[in-house]
Design a protein around this motif. Sequence first.
Motif, PDB file in Angstrom:
ATOM      1  N   GLU A  79       0.863  -4.520   5.108  1.00 24.73           N
ATOM      2  CA  GLU A  79      -0.391  -5.281   5.192  1.00 24.73           C
ATOM      3  C   GLU A  79      -0.761  -5.923   3.864  1.00 24.73           C
ATOM      4  OE1 GLU A  79       0.037  -2.146   5.917  1.00 24.73           O
ATOM      5  OE2 GLU A  79      -0.632  -1.686   7.957  1.00 24.73           O
ATOM      6  N   LYS A  80      -0.390  -5.248   2.758  1.00 31.02           N
ATOM      7  CA  LYS A  80      -0.712  -5.760   1.433  1.00 31.02           C
ATOM      8  C   LYS A  80       0.502  -5.641   0.520  1.00 31.02           C
ATOM      9  CE  LYS A  80      -5.718  -4.826   1.338  1.00 31.02           C
ATOM     10  NZ  LYS A  80      -6.803  -4.207   0.562  1.00 31.02           N
ATOM     11  N   MET A  81       0.517  -6.467  -0.524  1.00 37.85           N
ATOM     12  CA  MET A  81       1.583  -6.413  -1.517  1.00 37.85           C
ATOM     13  C   MET A  81       1.436  -5.167  -2.396  1.00 37.85           C
ATOM     14  SD  MET A  81       3.595  -9.062  -1.175  1.00 37.85           S
ATOM     15  CE  MET A  81       3.543 -10.529  -0.127  1.00 37.85           C
ATOM     16  N   GLY A  82       2.538  -4.799  -3.040  1.00 36.53           N
ATOM     17  CA  GLY A  82       2.503  -3.667  -3.965  1.00 36.53           C
ATOM     18  C   GLY A  82       3.637  -2.692  -3.759  1.00 36.53           C
ATOM     19  N   GLY A  83       4.197  -2.663  -2.551  1.00 37.86           N
ATOM     20  CA  GLY A  83       5.307  -1.756  -2.293  1.00 37.86           C
ATOM     21  C   GLY A  83       4.930  -0.313  -2.559  1.00 37.86           C
ATOM     22  N   MET A  84       5.818   0.414  -3.217  1.00 43.08           N
ATOM     23  CA  MET A  84       5.575   1.837  -3.491  1.00 43.08           C
ATOM     24  C   MET A  84       4.433   2.060  -4.482  1.00 43.08           C
ATOM     25  SD  MET A  84       7.219   3.921  -1.674  1.00 43.08           S
ATOM     26  CE  MET A  84       8.416   3.682  -0.369  1.00 43.08           C
ATOM     27  N   LEU A  85       4.106   1.051  -5.280  1.00 45.65           N
ATOM     28  CA  LEU A  85       2.940   1.205  -6.153  1.00 45.65           C
ATOM     29  C   LEU A  85       1.676   1.381  -5.313  1.00 45.65           C
ATOM     30  CD1 LEU A  85       3.564  -1.451  -8.969  1.00 45.65           C
ATOM     31  CD2 LEU A  85       3.871   1.030  -9.097  1.00 45.65           C
ATOM     32  N   ARG A  86       1.648   0.709  -4.158  1.00 44.05           N
ATOM     33  CA  ARG A  86       0.485   0.832  -3.283  1.00 44.05           C
ATOM     34  C   ARG A  86       0.633   1.995  -2.304  1.00 44.05           C
ATOM     35  NH1 ARG A  86      -3.573  -2.419  -2.111  1.00 44.05           N
ATOM     36  NH2 ARG A  86      -2.561  -4.224  -3.083  1.00 44.05           N
ATOM     37  N   TYR A  87       1.805   2.092  -1.675  1.00 45.96           N
ATOM     38  CA  TYR A  87       1.963   3.018  -0.560  1.00 45.96           C
ATOM     39  C   TYR A  87       2.657   4.328  -0.927  1.00 45.96           C
ATOM     40  CZ  TYR A  87       0.498  -0.982   2.210  1.00 45.96           C
ATOM     41  OH  TYR A  87      -0.221  -2.034   2.734  1.00 45.96           O
ATOM     42  N   GLY A  88       3.041   4.480  -2.188  1.00 49.51           N
ATOM     43  CA  GLY A  88       3.704   5.708  -2.598  1.00 49.51           C
ATOM     44  C   GLY A  88       3.040   6.429  -3.752  1.00 49.51           C
ATOM     45  N   ILE A  89       2.048   5.790  -4.395  1.00 48.22           N
ATOM     46  CA  ILE A  89       1.343   6.394  -5.537  1.00 48.22           C
ATOM     47  C   ILE A  89      -0.103   6.668  -5.120  1.00 48.22           C
ATOM     48  CG2 ILE A  89       0.641   6.145  -7.943  1.00 48.22           C
ATOM     49  CD1 ILE A  89       3.621   6.146  -7.686  1.00 48.22           C
ATOM     50  N   PRO A  90      -0.577   7.911  -5.245  1.00 50.78           N
ATOM     51  CA  PRO A  90      -1.943   8.231  -4.813  1.00 50.78           C
ATOM     52  C   PRO A  90      -3.013   7.468  -5.594  1.00 50.78           C
ATOM     53  CG  PRO A  90      -0.653  10.226  -5.174  1.00 50.78           C
ATOM     54  CD  PRO A  90       0.142   9.094  -5.734  1.00 50.78           C
ATOM     55  N   GLN A  91      -4.151   7.304  -4.955  1.00 49.39           N
ATOM     56  CA  GLN A  91      -5.295   6.591  -5.530  1.00 49.39           C
ATOM     57  C   GLN A  91      -5.770   7.229  -6.829  1.00 49.39           C
ATOM     58  OE1 GLN A  91      -6.795   3.831  -4.564  1.00 49.39           O
ATOM     59  NE2 GLN A  91      -8.815   3.867  -5.524  1.00 49.39           N
ATOM     60  N   TYR A  92      -5.683   8.553  -6.936  1.00 53.24           N
ATOM     61  CA  TYR A  92      -6.210   9.221  -8.134  1.00 53.24           C
ATOM     62  C   TYR A  92      -5.358   8.932  -9.372  1.00 53.24           C
ATOM     63  CZ  TYR A  92      -2.606  12.810  -7.407  1.00 53.24           C
ATOM     64  OH  TYR A  92      -1.414  13.463  -7.240  1.00 53.24           O
ATOM     65  N   ARG A  93      -4.122   8.493  -9.153  1.00 56.30           N
ATOM     66  CA  ARG A  93      -3.275   8.089 -10.277  1.00 56.30           C
ATOM     67  C   ARG A  93      -3.311   6.594 -10.511  1.00 56.30           C
ATOM     68  NH1 ARG A  93       2.331   8.998 -11.731  1.00 56.30           N
ATOM     69  NH2 ARG A  93       3.063   9.172  -9.597  1.00 56.30           N
ATOM     70  N   LEU A  94      -3.322   5.817  -9.430  1.00 55.13           N
ATOM     71  CA  LEU A  94      -3.338   4.362  -9.536  1.00 55.13           C
ATOM     72  C   LEU A  94      -4.357   3.794  -8.551  1.00 55.13           C
ATOM     73  CD1 LEU A  94      -2.423   1.570 -10.362  1.00 55.13           C
ATOM     74  CD2 LEU A  94      -0.422   1.815  -8.893  1.00 55.13           C
ATOM     75  N   PRO A  95      -5.580   3.531  -9.030  1.00 50.64           N
ATOM     76  CA  PRO A  95      -6.585   2.925  -8.152  1.00 50.64           C
ATOM     77  C   PRO A  95      -6.073   1.583  -7.624  1.00 50.64           C
ATOM     78  CG  PRO A  95      -7.590   3.713 -10.180  1.00 50.64           C
ATOM     79  CD  PRO A  95      -6.106   3.784 -10.378  1.00 50.64           C
ATOM     80  N   LYS A  96      -6.157   1.400  -6.333  1.00 53.65           N
ATOM     81  CA  LYS A  96      -5.603   0.186  -5.730  1.00 53.65           C
ATOM     82  C   LYS A  96      -6.408  -1.054  -6.117  1.00 53.65           C
ATOM     83  CE  LYS A  96      -2.413   2.688  -4.203  1.00 53.65           C
ATOM     84  NZ  LYS A  96      -2.694   3.816  -5.060  1.00 53.65           N
ATOM     85  N   GLU A  97      -7.624  -0.865  -6.600  1.00 54.79           N
ATOM     86  CA  GLU A  97      -8.422  -1.984  -7.099  1.00 54.79           C
ATOM     87  C   GLU A  97      -7.758  -2.593  -8.342  1.00 54.79           C
ATOM     88  OE1 GLU A  97     -10.842   0.947  -4.888  1.00 54.79           O
ATOM     89  OE2 GLU A  97      -9.532   1.108  -6.645  1.00 54.79           O
ATOM     90  N   VAL A  98      -7.171  -1.726  -9.173  1.00 51.92           N
ATOM     91  CA  VAL A  98      -6.455  -2.198 -10.365  1.00 51.92           C
ATOM     92  C   VAL A  98      -5.207  -2.969  -9.949  1.00 51.92           C
ATOM     93  CG1 VAL A  98      -5.139  -1.451 -12.404  1.00 51.92           C
ATOM     94  CG2 VAL A  98      -7.330  -0.357 -11.849  1.00 51.92           C
TER      95      VAL A  98
END
Length: 733
Positions: free
Chosen positions: A223-242
Motif C-alpha cells: 500500500e505504501k513505499m518503504g519495503g522492509m523499512l516500513r513493514y519489517g521495522i517496528p514503529q518504536y524503532r522507526l516512526p513511519k512518519e519519519v
Amino acid sequence: MIHLTINGKAIEAPEGSTILEAARANGIDIPTLCYDKAVEIYGACGLCVVEAEGIPKLLRSCSAKVSEGMVVNTESDRVVRSRKVAMELLMSAHDGDCIAPCQLNCPARTDCQGYVGLIANGEYDAALKLIKNKIPLPASIGRVCPHPCEKACRRKNVEEPINIAQLKAFAADMDLKSDSYLPLKKAPSGKKVAIIGGGPAGLTAAYHLSVLGHEVTVYDMMEKMGGMLRYGIPQYRLPKEVLDQEINIIEKTGVKMKNNVKLGKDFTIESLRKEYDAVIVAVGAWKSSSMRTPGEELEGVYGGIDFLRSVIKGAPYDIGERVAVCGGGNTAMDACRTAVRLGAKEVYIIYRRTRNEMPADALEIEEAEEEGVIYKFLTNPLSFNGENGKLSSVTLQIMELGEPDSSGRRRPVPVEGKTEEIPVDSVILAIGQKLVTSDVSELALNDRGNIIADPDFFTTNIEGVFAIGDATNRGASIAIEAIGEADRCTKAVDAYLNGIELETRIPYISKRDESTIDYSDREKKPRFTPKVLPADVRNKSFDEVSLGFTEEEAKAEASRCLECGCREYYKCKLLNVAQRYEIHPERFKGEMPQKYSHDENAFIERNTAKCILCGLCVRSCREVMDIHAIGLMGRGFKTDISPAFSLPLDQTKCNNCGLCVSLCPTGALTEKSKLSKQVPLDEQYTEEFVEIDGKKSSVMVSRYNGKILRVIPNDEISRNANLSRDELEALLK
C-alpha cells in the motif's frame, strides 16, 4: 623552437625546455611528485621517467632537455614498469590512511568521518548533503542500521567507538525540521527507468537516477513505499512518519511512485522492458525462512517478518500470553519486543548459542532484557507440540558450544539426552527470510533461489534488466548493504543508458599498519548515547524509544572523532599516481623508515609517517621563503625530515606561510582542522557551484577572510573529475 614527437604527437617547444615542460604545454600528462616550478629540479621520486628513441636508459623528464627530432614515449611498457616499481617503493614507506576505517567498513561507503567532522563544527546542512551523496534515507537508516562503521571505528581502542549511526540520524532530523535539502539535478536525459520494489534498495536507486536526469518510476506491491523499512521495522524503532517524510523528498526529485501493483500479476519484466530503457529489480525477500522443525504447521507458529508486518498493518496475530521467539538477530529482537508491547506476559528468546555470539545489536539485546524478555541460551527447538492443530508447547534441545564453524563462532552441538519443555501460546521464527521465487520467474536464479546478478554491473540474464538487494546472489542482508548495492548499480545503469564503459577496477588506497598506532596520548572521553524512554514506559507503547541527540550532545560526540582518514584525500598527488597503475607495495614491505609522529602548531600539522622524502617542503622553505625551518636529517633508508635541531615546529622560524602545505603531495603536511580546537579560524562550509566539462557541479567550500581554506567535491561530477585543489580554486574564482 625545437621540433619533437611525444606519444606520436608532433609538437614544438622552446629551446632549453625540459621534456616535462614540453609535454605539459601540449596536454600530455607525465606524473611527478617532487617537481614544482617554484623550486630547483630535484629528480627524487623517479616517476617522471620517459623513453626516448636512440637513448638506452630512461630519462627523467623533469631534468632532461628537449632536442631536435627527439621521439619520446611517456607510457611504454618499460616506462610503466619503472614507474610501478617506484610507486611501490614509495607506498611501502607511506604509513597513512587514505580513507577512514569507518567509511571502508560501511557497505554504502558513506563518508562517515566527513559528516561527523561537519557535525562537530555545527555544519549540519553540509553534513546532511554529504550523507545524501550515498544515502537518501538517512533519518530512517540512522535509526535502524546495525552500524558496521562503528565496529571499525578506531576510537574503540581508546574507550568506545563514535556513535556514528545516531549522528547520521541527528543531521537528517535537523534537515527534516527545516526546508529539506533537494539536490541539484542534471538536465533531462530522455531516458526512462522502471524500478520494481520500493524498499531501501529501490528508493535509493530511484533517487540517484532521478538526480542524474533520468525519468524514474517505482512499482511496489504494498500500500505504501518503504519495503522492509516500513513493514519489517517496528514503529518504536522507526516512526513511519519519519520514513514518510524522507520518501516524500525522494518523490520531490521527480520520482513517480505506483503502489498496489504486483510483478507477475499487474505487469511483467518483459512488459516494462518495452516501455522503459532499463529495469531494476529490487523486490526484496518477503518470505520467512523455515526451521524444518516438526510441528511448524501448527496454528500459532508464525514467521518473523510475517508477524511484524501484521502488527504494522494494524492486524496483529493473536499471539496469546506466552510467546517464544527463535533467533538471535535484530529481527528476533524486533519480534520479542513487539510481543511485549502487544501484552504478552512471558516472552522468551530461544537461541542456540550464548549471548556473546548473538548477531543482534548489543543495545537491542540489553533493552529487550530491560523490557522483560527472558533469554533461553544454548537451546534449540526440537519440536513444536500441540493439540487439535494448535500449538501448546515447545520442546528444547539443550546445547553446548563445540569447535568454531566457518563464521568463526563456536558451533552449537546437542547435549545427548538433555531437553526442556516450555508451555507457549505462539512461536515466532525469526531466523531469516528469502525471495518469493515465483515473483521473478522470468529471471535466472542460483542454487539458493536468488536472482543471479553480476557483482560489478548488476546485470541479469535479460538485456537491460538489473537486480539488487535482498533478492540477489547471497540473499537477505542489512538495509545499508542494499543501499550500497543500489548506489553502485546506479552508476552501472547510467553508464548503460549513456552507452559508455563502466570502470570496475578497485582503486588503490593506502591503509595504516594498525600495529604502529599509539593511542596513549588520547584523552578518554565517554561515548554519548541518546536518552531513551524508561523500560516500564516504553514496553507499554509503540512510541519511539530513542529521544535522539541534542545539539550539544551531537557536537560533543562528534568531536571525539580521531580523524583517521586523510584530509588531503581529494587532492593527494601520491594517491592520484598510485591509482594510475596496478601496484603491489606489499612486495617491498619491511620496517617503516620513520615512526608515526605528530609535530604541529596552531595552523600546520606534520605527520612524518606519510612523508615520502620528495623534499618539496624543505626546498620551498629554503629556496622560496629563505627560512630554513625544516631540513633532511640522517642518511640512507632512515632519512627523516625534521625542524631545525629537531625543535618543535613552534620553536623554529616558521611563519605559517603555508607554502610547504600547498606543495606537499602526500598529506604529510596539512592545515589543522577545527576539531583540534586550536585553529583560530571560524571555518564555515558553503555549497558553491563550478562548471566542469560544460556541466554545473557543486563543491563544499571553506573560506576565511576571503581566502579559500578547503574545497571538498560534493557531487558525482566533481568527485570523479580528478581535479586538483588548485584547479577547483581556479574554477571558483
